[in-house]
Design an enzyme around this catalytic site. Structure first.
Site, PDB file in Angstrom:
ATOM      1  NE  ARG A   1      -1.580   2.604   2.640  1.00 40.31           N
ATOM      2  CZ  ARG A   1      -0.968   3.644   3.917  1.00 40.31           C
ATOM      3  NH1 ARG A   1      -2.014   3.233   4.988  1.00 40.31           N
ATOM      4  NH2 ARG A   1      -0.424   4.544   3.938  1.00 40.31           N
TER       5      ARG A   1
ATOM      6  CE  LYS B   1       7.773   8.023   6.795  1.00 38.90           C
ATOM      7  NZ  LYS B   1       5.936   7.732   6.423  1.00 38.90           N
TER       8      LYS B   1
HETATM    9  P1  NAD Z   1     -10.124   3.470   6.105  1.00 40.59           P
HETATM   10  O1  NAD Z   1      -9.834   2.819   4.587  1.00 40.59           O
HETATM   11  O2  NAD Z   1      -9.239   3.356   6.574  1.00 40.59           O
HETATM   12  O3  NAD Z   1     -10.588   4.513   6.714  1.00 40.59           O
HETATM   13  C1  NAD Z   1     -11.963   5.363   5.670  1.00 40.59           C
HETATM   14  C2  NAD Z   1     -13.073   5.143   6.535  1.00 40.59           C
HETATM   15  O4  NAD Z   1     -13.752   6.188   5.761  1.00 40.59           O
HETATM   16  C3  NAD Z   1     -13.947   3.876   6.463  1.00 40.59           C
HETATM   17  O5  NAD Z   1     -14.184   4.442   8.122  1.00 40.59           O
HETATM   18  C4  NAD Z   1     -15.363   4.585   5.449  1.00 40.59           C
HETATM   19  O6  NAD Z   1     -16.151   3.628   5.895  1.00 40.59           O
HETATM   20  C5  NAD Z   1     -15.388   5.960   5.615  1.00 40.59           C
HETATM   21  N1  NAD Z   1     -15.494   6.643   4.031  1.00 40.59           N
HETATM   22  C6  NAD Z   1     -15.614   5.924   3.330  1.00 40.59           C
HETATM   23  N2  NAD Z   1     -16.789   6.794   2.444  1.00 40.59           N
HETATM   24  C7  NAD Z   1     -17.068   7.553   3.754  1.00 40.59           C
HETATM   25  C8  NAD Z   1     -18.261   8.191   3.136  1.00 40.59           C
HETATM   26  N3  NAD Z   1     -18.645   8.928   2.034  1.00 40.59           N
HETATM   27  N4  NAD Z   1     -19.065   9.225   3.860  1.00 40.59           N
HETATM   28  C9  NAD Z   1     -18.060   8.882   5.503  1.00 40.59           C
HETATM   29  N5  NAD Z   1     -17.048   8.183   5.841  1.00 40.59           N
HETATM   30  C10 NAD Z   1     -16.484   7.398   4.781  1.00 40.59           C
HETATM   31  O7  NAD Z   1      -8.809   4.589   5.447  1.00 40.59           O
HETATM   32  P2  NAD Z   1      -7.303   5.490   6.316  1.00 40.59           P
HETATM   33  O8  NAD Z   1      -6.545   4.633   6.597  1.00 40.59           O
HETATM   34  O9  NAD Z   1      -7.826   5.461   8.033  1.00 40.59           O
HETATM   35  O10 NAD Z   1      -6.981   6.827   5.594  1.00 40.59           O
HETATM   36  C11 NAD Z   1      -8.104   7.830   4.890  1.00 40.59           C
HETATM   37  C12 NAD Z   1      -8.085   8.626   5.069  1.00 40.59           C
HETATM   38  O11 NAD Z   1      -6.955   9.386   5.910  1.00 40.59           O
HETATM   39  C13 NAD Z   1      -6.713   8.375   3.929  1.00 40.59           C
HETATM   40  O12 NAD Z   1      -7.571   9.183   2.041  1.00 40.59           O
HETATM   41  C14 NAD Z   1      -5.597   9.371   4.212  1.00 40.59           C
HETATM   42  O13 NAD Z   1      -4.815   9.571   2.587  1.00 40.59           O
HETATM   43  C15 NAD Z   1      -5.908   9.778   5.474  1.00 40.59           C
HETATM   44  N6  NAD Z   1      -4.356   9.717   5.458  1.00 40.59           N
HETATM   45  C16 NAD Z   1      -3.795  10.869   6.111  1.00 40.59           C
HETATM   46  C17 NAD Z   1      -2.992  11.123   6.533  1.00 40.59           C
HETATM   47  C18 NAD Z   1      -2.068  12.640   6.651  1.00 40.59           C
HETATM   48  O14 NAD Z   1      -2.253  13.606   6.591  1.00 40.59           O
HETATM   49  N7  NAD Z   1      -0.865  12.024   7.455  1.00 40.59           N
HETATM   50  C19 NAD Z   1      -2.479  10.079   7.647  1.00 40.59           C
HETATM   51  C20 NAD Z   1      -2.976   8.721   7.661  1.00 40.59           C
HETATM   52  C21 NAD Z   1      -4.426   8.775   6.478  1.00 40.59           C
END
Ligand code: NAD
Length: 549
Positions: free
Chosen positions: A154, A172
């Site tokens: 991933r 990193k």
């Molecule tokens: P994940 O797949 O584990 O979780 C996604 C969540 O979003 C799930 O709970 C899903 O049900 C929910 N979701 C999806 N569509 C939705 C909708 N229409 N309405 C409401 N909820 C909805 O993914 P993750 O690893 O938790 O990552 C999520 C996001 O966070 C990613 O875009 C990632 O880039 C971002 N992220 C950012 C950072 C950072 O900025 N440092 C770090 C990690 C993750």
């Protein structure tokens, strides 16, 4: 004329010395060194200092037409002269970090097999199962302290890139050095090759990994286990950072090993800490403390539950009861509000499933729960629409709005939308970078919650203290120390994180705070120094040409 014999030294001489990236100083070798190490005639006569050499790097960089070309050029520079590479990175972090890490590293990983020059790090293939200790012993440095490892499943938001993911551990670890002074010779990038489910890669003639589907299940778990145990045997003082493992593996691997060996997962713990730091700094702006806020997450996956768990621990430290701390955090996912009657909740969601009637509209949830902060980790671009943001603005004088989803197209809103729809009152930070926003005569500087503010500093603290385990509390200490460094002047411009140009100083302050915690709590593997600041300063790698003995 008979040639002068080259004297005996501990170092390679002649061309071999010029090809050793850790020792090579090229045109900066002094006259005396050129004589001593058999370099006379192998270099132009003029002796240059490192500043002039850095100038040449900048000139050459300007000739490169794309960021990928700049990435390749900088990788080759590292293969040629490691000191100069880090000198360049540390001379202007805000310029170089995006070239050696995100966003450029994404494209570099996609094309890693095509742009490969000199392989770096260690590749451990499932075909070598049973031999991992021997493979690790082939690494030339024995005192490895930091390993970043991926299985390439991933990579950033790009999915399964197989062993092309090696760009991530390499990048990193470069940040550990450039941003927090961890010496490069104690770092080791590793990629595990367990196959790939990326058909295009399997078919690509230049792909260098196994051309078979990914190994899963017990065989995968045994391979990870052998890897962890091999590291303990060969590099007993090393900390392992898990990076870009797919969701079904990331959390279980961390859970399995976090109390057994020195390890952490930046995607889970680093992300949570940087978000926590942002929320602490944002609380200062809204004129309250962290424990005065109410948080509503859009998304209830890895990022949301990781941030909420660390946040709840921090709220407890600030004096709330465990139950109240959790009640400050609400999650809303694709199925609506996470509440106690919802079925099929994961172990990580359950602590935040409070009693409440079901709700399937996010704006309605804001109206009822009255959060002071909304945090977007849903991956759904534009999910914070005008109604959502105006509702937050109606309920809060300074609404905290953190769209953290990456990349930019997945951000729950843009910086401009957040500022415009709140008449400039939003306290904003995002996962992806946004340009400054101009509204009337006001300029807003959007902050980016980048993990680079946390993991290099925590890494430096672990390296310096030789801590045997990495705990959540260390990440909370790091988050608080980071938030403390945002100055009132920066806060006045809307900044929630310090500028990236100051990353080394900021990281060293965070590292000292984490090291202090480690020593104070008896978690260090070395005796507590009398003068922590001096002890830490002495550990910091500074890229400078040193005379060869
Ligand atoms: P994940 O797949 O584990 O979780 C996604 C969540 O979003 C799930 O709970 C899903 O049900 C929910 N979701 C999806 N569509 C939705 C909708 N229409 N309405 C409401 N909820 C909805 O993914 P993750 O690893 O938790 O990552 C999520 C996001 O966070 C990613 O875009 C990632 O880039 C971002 N992220 C950012 C950072 C950072 O900025 N440092 C770090 C990690 C993750």
């Amino acid at each position: 004329m008979t040639a002068k014999p080259t004297p005996l030294t501990n170092h390679p001489t002649g061309v071999a010395l010029l090809r050793d990236p850790a020792l090579n100083r090229s045109t900066a070798f002094t006259e005396a060194e050129r004589e001593k190490f058999g370099l006379v005639g192998l270099l132009p006569d003029r002796v240059e200092d490192e500043e002039v050499r850095l100038q040449r790097v900048l000139v050459q960089l300007d000739y490169k037409p794309t960021d990928l070309e700049r990435y390749i050029f900088l990788s080759s520079l590292r293969d040629n002269d490691e000191t100069l590479y880090f000198k360049a990175l540390m001379s202007d972090p805000a310029r170089f970090l995006p070239l050696v890490y995100t966003p450029t590293v994404g494209e570099a990983c996609q094309k890693f097999d095509q742009i490969l020059r000199r392989p770096a790090g260690v590749y451990l293939s499932i075909t070598r199962k049973g031999q991992l200790r021997d493979l690790l012993r082939n690494w030339p440095h024995k005192d490895v302290r930091f390993i970043v490892v991926t299985d390439g499943e991933r990579i950033l938001g790009l999915g399964d890139l197989g062993i092309n993911g090696m760009g991530i551990p390499i990048g990193k670890l470069a940040l550990y050095t450039a941003c927090a002074g961890v010496p490069p010779k104690v770092t080791l990038p590793i990629t595990l090759d367990v196959g790939t489910n990326n058909e295009a890669l399997i078919k690509h003639p230049l792909y260098l990994g196994l051309r078979q589907p990914r190994i899963t299940g017990a065989e995968y778990d045994e391979f990870i286990d052998e890897f962890i145990m091999a590291v303990q045997d060969v590099f007993p003082r090393a900390c392992i950072q898990f990076e870009d493992f797919a969701l079904p593996h990331a959390a279980p691997i961390l859970a399995r090993y976090r109390d057994k060996v020195c390890c952490f997962n930046d995607d889970i713990q680093g992300t949570a800490a940087v978000a926590l730091a942002g929320l602490i700094a944002a609380s200062k702006i809204v004129d309250g403390a962290l424990k005065d806020q109410r948080f509503l997450f859009l998304g209830a996956g890895t990022a949301a539950t990781g941030i909420a768990a660390l946040l709840a621990k921090a709220l407890e430290q600030d004096g709330l009861s465990a139950a109240e701390a959790k009640r400050r955090c609400w999650l809303f996912d694709i199925g609506g509000l996470i509440q106690s009657k919802r079925e099929g909740l994961t172990l990580f969601q359950q602590p935040f499933a409070h009693e409440h009637a079901p709700l399937d509209n996010f704006t309605a949830a804001i109206e009822v729960l009255k959060p002071t902060a909304i945090i977007g980790v849903s991956g759904v671009g534009k999910a914070f629409d005008r109604t959502v943001i105006e509702t937050m603005a109606k309920l809060n004088e300074r609404p905290i709005i953190f769209p953290y989803s990456n990349p930019t197209s997945h951000s729950e809103c843009t910086a401009e939308e957040a500022y415009r729809w709140t008449d400039g009152r939003a306290v904003f930070a995002s996962g992806s970078p946004f340009q400054p926003v101009y509204l009337g005569d006001k300029t807003f500087l959007p902050s980016q919650g980048n993990n680079v503010y946390i993991f290099p500093a925590v890494g430096m603290a672990i390296y310096a203290t030789e801590a045997a385990r990495v705990t959540d509390e260390m990440f909370i200490v790091a988050a608080r120390a980071l938030a403390e460094q945002v100055t009132p002047a920066q806060i006045a411009t809307g900044l929630i994180y310090p500028p990236q140009s100051m990353i080394l100083d900021v990281s060293l302050n965070v590292a000292r705070a984490v090291a202090r915690y480690i020593f104070d709590h008896g978690l260090a593997g070395v005796p507590t120094p009398d003068d922590l600041a001096a002890y830490m300063a002495e550990k910091v790698y500074r890229p400078a040409y040193r005379p060869l003995a």
